[in-house]
Design an enzyme around this catalytic site. Structure first.
Site, PDB file in Angstrom:
ATOM      1  N   SER A 196       0.846  -1.184   0.000  1.00 25.87           N
ATOM      2  CA  SER A 196       0.000   0.000   0.000  1.00 25.87           C
ATOM      3  C   SER A 196       0.888   1.242   0.000  1.00 25.87           C
ATOM      4  CB  SER A 196      -0.956  -0.029   1.200  1.00 25.87           C
ATOM      5  OG  SER A 196      -1.994   0.893   1.048  1.00 25.87           O
TER       6      SER A 196
ATOM      7  N   ASP B 210      -9.606  -3.681  -5.650  1.00 26.10           N
ATOM      8  CA  ASP B 210      -9.076  -2.819  -4.596  1.00 26.10           C
ATOM      9  C   ASP B 210      -9.656  -1.414  -4.750  1.00 26.10           C
ATOM     10  OD1 ASP B 210      -7.543  -1.375  -2.771  1.00 26.10           O
ATOM     11  OD2 ASP B 210      -5.731  -2.510  -3.201  1.00 26.10           O
TER      12      ASP B 210
ATOM     13  N   HIS C 159      -8.428  -4.760  -1.282  1.00 20.91           N
ATOM     14  CA  HIS C 159      -7.155  -4.219  -0.808  1.00 20.91           C
ATOM     15  C   HIS C 159      -6.413  -5.191   0.103  1.00 20.91           C
ATOM     16  CE1 HIS C 159      -4.323  -0.990  -0.153  1.00 20.91           C
ATOM     17  NE2 HIS C 159      -4.466  -1.084   1.156  1.00 20.91           N
TER      18      HIS C 159
END
Length: 699
Positions: free
Chosen positions: A551, A638, A670
């Site tokens: 991320s 995501d 995600h």
């Protein structure tokens, strides 16, 4: 390497602040374009061909994770109302079953994984709910205080929009109530007659709080609160005391809390403190010395936060607060939880998590509360309170872990300080904690700052292969914790390290502030300096380091790939935020506007635009260096970091012949795939690639 996919180039010009940029892979952002899916499938097929030789190792690693895991197990029961709640996992099943049994007293019942206790009931079986779905995630789970109703909300796509239902626990049947499109975290009112929940806007921002009367149509639900400012998220909950329903609003730098009297759930919410730009606070209801107060943990004039108290009748007045715990520049106060007889405090000092209690006698005074720290012996660990839902419970639960200590649940008797182990995560096989050693190093950053590094390895491991993990954003701390999967790396001689770079919260609020906005590059240079320190200290060599982050940590991976490609043998960027400038320039995308407080606003500020353009990985792929092996992993659904970011980045890296692979999970969000066995297989896949890069695939 076999013939690699080459994404088609299509002209797309982006112009901001007089700067025109051609983005030839912008078309990959259209998920509905069949050509996009075809390209992602081609990349997946290419990745499978390139890693086919690792299939036996992947199977071995998966079996090792299974062999160390007690597949049929249960959690420690937690008392809520008249029931003990716990979960069971069963060998061969992906998900847990949520259970309960009647409660008498405060000592949890003796329950084994193989037998039920008298009166045991299944509250919700995630395995049944997940049947027929490739993805399943539970986003809301709450039982009414009288124990008769369950609300639960599930996502079967991966887009974090949950269908909320209500179950009658006396019959096991679902009621007619169905509310689609909710966000996670729905809650019952204390009387169980109402459900408070949030919904999201087109940018996936939870912006509205709703009130639903159980047994009625969702079309009749009342809008309780709407937040129009795109920078703020909304959340809803109930105080442990049951006195208030809470609406919490927060941007990255500012917060505001509103309360509704629980005995009047249809009343208008009242603001505790009006929002002030840059002031963050949270509220806990307590009773101290017989007086009802609101405890406010805030950073107004206190960088590392202080604790004040406010009478409920003084809500809205910032000048009426009374000091409880003053500001300490060396201590970051992180949370305060109130119970009938005590307060539980979590804080940070010296880069480590800490906890303490404050006992509340009947005559306790706000200006004379004594903090009693709870000490632990290991040099590195992570500790916090958890599983403490009841206002009048006489003991506290503590969660504890370290690199070498499996997750442990303690029961603390505050009156005596006695700690009892209720459960420690079982690790099957020949695991022995003494076979491993953990330590902390300090790297000197380019500006002289000292950056902590947490390290674990086998005692008999030689210098060489090392996996260096980093994140460094949103004040999120990457604290040491145990991992069964990681044992497969450690036992093959890999050293694991976490670089606690600026942008995280490990060393207090200033540590975060100096790794965001116009100081974001400190995050990247800190990571590089940590890697170099580990080389200089003899832990590893540049040809034996794999870097990993996900991320916002994936942005870190992309940045260091451009800055110091010769320092790493490989880089794994998971759901990576590598096209940061393009994303933050588009206010219509999910989460963009709220992110401006973290990264800056490049849409309206040319200086921010230039600064972000100077580090965004997609914008800065180089043709004058040899990149290390790179693996980018992502998920098609995501909603936080779009699959298009790593897809575009990989396409651009291909232009300079970088040895890069892209792997897209086509049925996940995600957090990756759902289900524990699927999660183990995914991690085994990634670890096999890491071991291959480190030359250990055959070990």
């Amino acid at each position: 390497m076999t013939d690699v996919p080459r994404a088609e180039k299509r002209t797309h010009t982006r112009t901001h602040h007089g700067d025109s940029v051609n983005d030839p892979y912008h078309w990959l952002s259209d998920k509905d374009d069949p050509a996009v899916r075809d390209y992602l499938v081609q990349e997946n097929e290419h990745t499978e061909r390139e890693t086919a030789h690792l299939a036996p190792l992947r199977r071995t690693l998966f079996e090792e994770i299974k062999a160390h895991t007690k597949e049929t197990d249960l959690s420690v029961p937690v008392r809520e109302g008249d029931w003990w709640y716990y979960s069971r996992t069963t060998e061969g099943k992906q998900y847990a079953s949520h259970m309960r049994a009647p409660a008498t007293g405060w000592q949890p019942p003796e329950i084994t994984e193989d037998t039920a206790v008298d009166g045991e009931q299944v509250v919700l079986d995630d395995n049944l709910e997940a049947e027929g779905h490739e993805f399943y995630r539970l986003g809301s789970f709450d039982v009414s205080r009288d124990g008769t109703r369950l609300l639960y909300a599930v996502d079967t796509v991966g887009d974090e929009r949950y269908l909320l239902r209500v179950r009658d626990l006396t019959t096991g049947d679902d009621l007619a109530d169905e509310i689609p499109g909710t966000f996670s975290g729905a809650t019952f009112s204390p009387d169980g007659a109402w459900i408070f929940y949030t919904t999201v806007d087109d940018a996936w921002r939870p912006d509205t709080v709703w009130r639903h009367r159980v047994g009625t149509s969702a079309e009749d639900d009342a809008r309780v609160f709407h937040e129009p400012d795109d920078r703020y998220w909304t959340g809803v909950g109930v105080t442990r005391s049951g006195q208030y329903i809470v609406i919490a609003l927060g941007s990255s730098i500012t917060s505001e809390w509103l309360l509704i009297d629980a005995d009047a759930p249809d009343a208008e919410p009242r603001v505790v403190w009006p929002r002030r730009e840059g002031v963050e606070y949270e509220v806990e209801h307590a009773v101290i010395g017989g007086e009802s107060v609101l405890l406010i943990l805030h950073n107004c004039g206190a960088e590392n936060f202080r604790l004040d108290a406010l009478k409920p009748g003084d809500m809205g007045r910032t000048d009426a607060a009374v000091a409880v715990l003053p500001h300490d520049p060396g201590v970051r106060l992180e949370s305060v939880e109130a119970f009938r007889d005590r307060l539980a405090v979590e804080y940070r000092a010296d880069g480590m998590t800490r906890i303490a209690t404050i006992e509340l006698s009947p005559s306790a005074r706000l200006d004379a509360l004594a903090l009693a720290p709870i000490e632990f012996d290991e040099p590195l660990y992570t500790v916090g309170f958890g599983g403490n839902p009841e206002w009048d419970q006489p003991m506290l639960r503590i969660g504890y872990t370290s690199f070498v200590t499996p997750s442990t649940v303690y029961q603390l008797e505050p009156a005596t300080g006695t700690r009892t182990v209720l459960k420690q995560q079982p690790v099957l096989g020949d695991f022995a904690p003494d076979d491993y050693v953990q330590m902390r190093e300090w790297a000197t950053a380019s500006d002289g700052e000292q950056v902590p590094i947490s390290i674990v390895k086998r005692r008999d491991a030689a210098s060489g292969p090392l996996l260096l993990y980093g994140y460094g954003s949103y004040e999120m701390s990457m604290d040491p914790g145990f991992s069964i999967a990681r044992l497969s790396l450690l036992d093959r001689g890999v050293t694991f390290a976490i670089a606690h770079v600026r942008g995280g919260g490990e060393r207090g609020r200033q540590w975060y502030e100096r790794g965001k906005l116009s100081q974001k590059k400190n995050t990247f240079t800190d990571f590089v300096d940590c890697a170099r320190h580990l080389v200089d200290a003899g832990y590893t060599r540049p040809d034996s380091i794999v870097a990993e982050g996900g991320s916002a940590g994936g942005l870190l991976m992309g940045a260091v790939a451009n800055m110091a490609p010769d320092l790493f043998a490989g880089i794994h960027a998971a759901v990576p935020f590598v096209d940061a400038l393009t994303t933050i320039l588009n206010p219509d995308l999910p989460l963009t506007v709220i992110e401006w407080d973290e990264w800056g606003d490049p849409l309206h500020d040319p200086d921010v635009y230039a600064y972000m353009k100077s580090y965004s990985p997609y914008e800065n792929v180089r043709d004058d260096v040899a990149y290390p092996r790179i693996l980018a992993t992502t998920s098609l659904n995501d909603t936080r970091v779009f699959y298009a970011e790593p897809a575009k980045w990989v396409a651009r890296l291909r232009e300079v012949d970088a040895p890069v692979l892209l792997r897209t999970e086509m049925h996940a969000g995600h957090g990756g795939v759902s289900g524990r066995y699927s999660g183990w297989k995914e991690r085994a896949w990634e670890m096999a690639w890491i071991l291959d890069v480190l030359g250990l695939a055959d070990r």
